[in-house]
Design a protein around this motif. Structure first.
Motif, short mmCIF file in Angstrom:
data_model
loop_
_atom_site.label_atom_id
_atom_site.label_comp_id
_atom_site.label_asym_id
_atom_site.label_seq_id
_atom_site.Cartn_x
_atom_site.Cartn_y
_atom_site.Cartn_z
N ASP A 23 0.82 -1.21 0.00
CA ASP A 23 0.00 0.00 0.00
C ASP A 23 0.85 1.26 0.00
OD1 ASP A 23 -2.37 -1.45 0.00
OD2 ASP A 23 -2.46 -1.50 2.18
N TYR A 24 2.04 1.19 -0.52
CA TYR A 24 2.88 2.38 -0.60
C TYR A 24 2.74 2.97 -1.98
CZ TYR A 24 6.88 5.47 -0.69
OH TYR A 24 7.68 6.57 -0.82
N TYR A 25 2.39 4.24 -2.03
CA TYR A 25 2.21 4.94 -3.29
C TYR A 25 3.37 5.92 -3.47
CZ TYR A 25 -2.41 2.96 -3.02
OH TYR A 25 -3.45 2.07 -2.92
N THR A 26 4.12 5.72 -4.52
CA THR A 26 5.28 6.59 -4.77
C THR A 26 4.82 7.95 -5.26
OG1 THR A 26 5.47 5.68 -7.00
CG2 THR A 26 6.86 4.69 -5.30
N SER A 27 5.65 8.95 -4.99
CA SER A 27 5.37 10.31 -5.46
C SER A 27 5.87 10.44 -6.90
CB SER A 27 6.08 11.32 -4.56
OG SER A 27 7.48 11.21 -4.74
N LYS A 34 -0.08 4.92 6.21
CA LYS A 34 -1.16 5.31 7.13
C LYS A 34 -2.17 6.18 6.40
CE LYS A 34 -0.27 3.53 11.15
NZ LYS A 34 -1.11 2.51 11.72
N ASN A 35 -1.68 7.14 5.62
CA ASN A 35 -2.57 8.04 4.89
C ASN A 35 -3.37 7.28 3.85
OD1 ASN A 35 -1.80 10.27 6.34
ND2 ASN A 35 -0.24 10.91 4.86
N SER A 36 -2.75 6.31 3.17
CA SER A 36 -3.49 5.55 2.16
C SER A 36 -4.53 4.66 2.83
CB SER A 36 -2.54 4.72 1.30
OG SER A 36 -1.98 3.66 2.03
N PRO A 73 16.24 4.51 -3.23
CA PRO A 73 15.16 4.48 -4.22
C PRO A 73 14.14 3.38 -3.96
CG PRO A 73 17.29 3.94 -5.22
CD PRO A 73 17.55 4.22 -3.80
N ALA A 74 12.89 3.71 -4.21
CA ALA A 74 11.77 2.80 -3.94
C ALA A 74 11.93 1.46 -4.66
CB ALA A 74 10.45 3.45 -4.32
N HIS A 75 12.35 1.49 -5.91
CA HIS A 75 12.45 0.24 -6.67
C HIS A 75 13.53 -0.69 -6.13
CE1 HIS A 75 15.72 2.37 -8.72
NE2 HIS A 75 16.07 1.23 -9.29
N LEU A 134 12.05 5.70 6.05
CA LEU A 134 11.06 4.74 6.56
C LEU A 134 9.87 5.46 7.19
CD1 LEU A 134 13.28 1.93 8.11
CD2 LEU A 134 12.17 1.99 5.87
N ASP A 135 10.13 6.59 7.83
CA ASP A 135 9.05 7.37 8.42
C ASP A 135 8.10 7.86 7.33
OD1 ASP A 135 7.76 8.76 10.66
OD2 ASP A 135 8.48 10.57 9.66
N ARG A 136 8.63 8.30 6.20
CA ARG A 136 7.78 8.76 5.10
C ARG A 136 6.97 7.61 4.51
NH1 ARG A 136 10.26 13.78 1.86
NH2 ARG A 136 11.12 14.85 3.66
#
Length: 187
Positions: A25-29, A176-178, A135-137, A168-170
């Motif tokens: 559930d992590y959405y990248t910017s 949490k926001n998603s 990086p996320a990937h 990790l906090d971000r």
């Protein structure tokens, strides 16, 4: 499983590592997507590929290590980055990514632009540094339930633990926001 991290400024950050999990559930910017596409285009797929000397060379950027404040220079076709040789390797990497952002994404001379525009570029460079350093990937393949995930990421990506903690906090706040957003959608 909870992990407690001691930061420089005498504060403590507590992570519930299980909640972060595998970036579910992590959405990248848009910036993270831009960085991922840039890395993939340049065939930089793992932390071992993130050699700042090679990245500089590939983009025709002269990289200098000198005992002075980090900066970037662009004069005509010349592009250069100076990183502070007095700093630890981890901080030099952060300086490199910060200055690289200015070269890749910004134009104009900061000394000649309005303060608000300069602040916007600096904010973008801070975000770029965070996302380009971890990086996320690349980090999505790590086991976030590992109690030593912060140390592991810091070691593999050659960055400070504080930077990993912020990243990790971000991710955690994004999840949490998603989750909150999804709960409102289904109500």
């Amino acid at each position: 499983m909870t992990q407690l991290i001691h930061l420089k400024n005498e504060t403590y950050v507590r992570y519930n590592v299980v909640e972060v999990m595998l970036m579910i559930d992590y959405y990248t910017s848009a910036l993270e997507d831009w960085i991922t596409n840039w890395y993939i285009h340049n065939k930089i797929m793992t932390s071992q590929d993130m050699n700042i000397n090679q990245i500089s060379l590939k983009h025709g950027i002269f990289l200098h290590r000198k005992p002075m404040t980090a900066r970037y220079d662009v004069f005509g076709r010349y592009k250069g980055i100076v990183i502070d040789s007095r700093e630890r390797v981890e901080i030099q990497r952060e300086q490199f990514f910060h200055e690289l952002c200015h070269i890749l994404r910004h134009s104009g001379r900061q000394t000649m632009m309005p303060e608000a525009f300069r602040e916007l570029q600096e904010r973008d460079a801070r975000h770029f540094t965070l996302y380009a350093s971890l990086p996320a990937h690349m980090i999505k393949t790590y086991d976030f339930t590992n109690e030593f995930i912060i140390e592991t990421l810091a070691d593999n990506f050659k960055v400070r633990k504080e930077l990993v903690t912020e990243r990790l906090d971000r991710i955690y706040r994004n999840q949490k926001n998603s989750t909150i957003l999804q709960a409102h959608i289904y109500l």
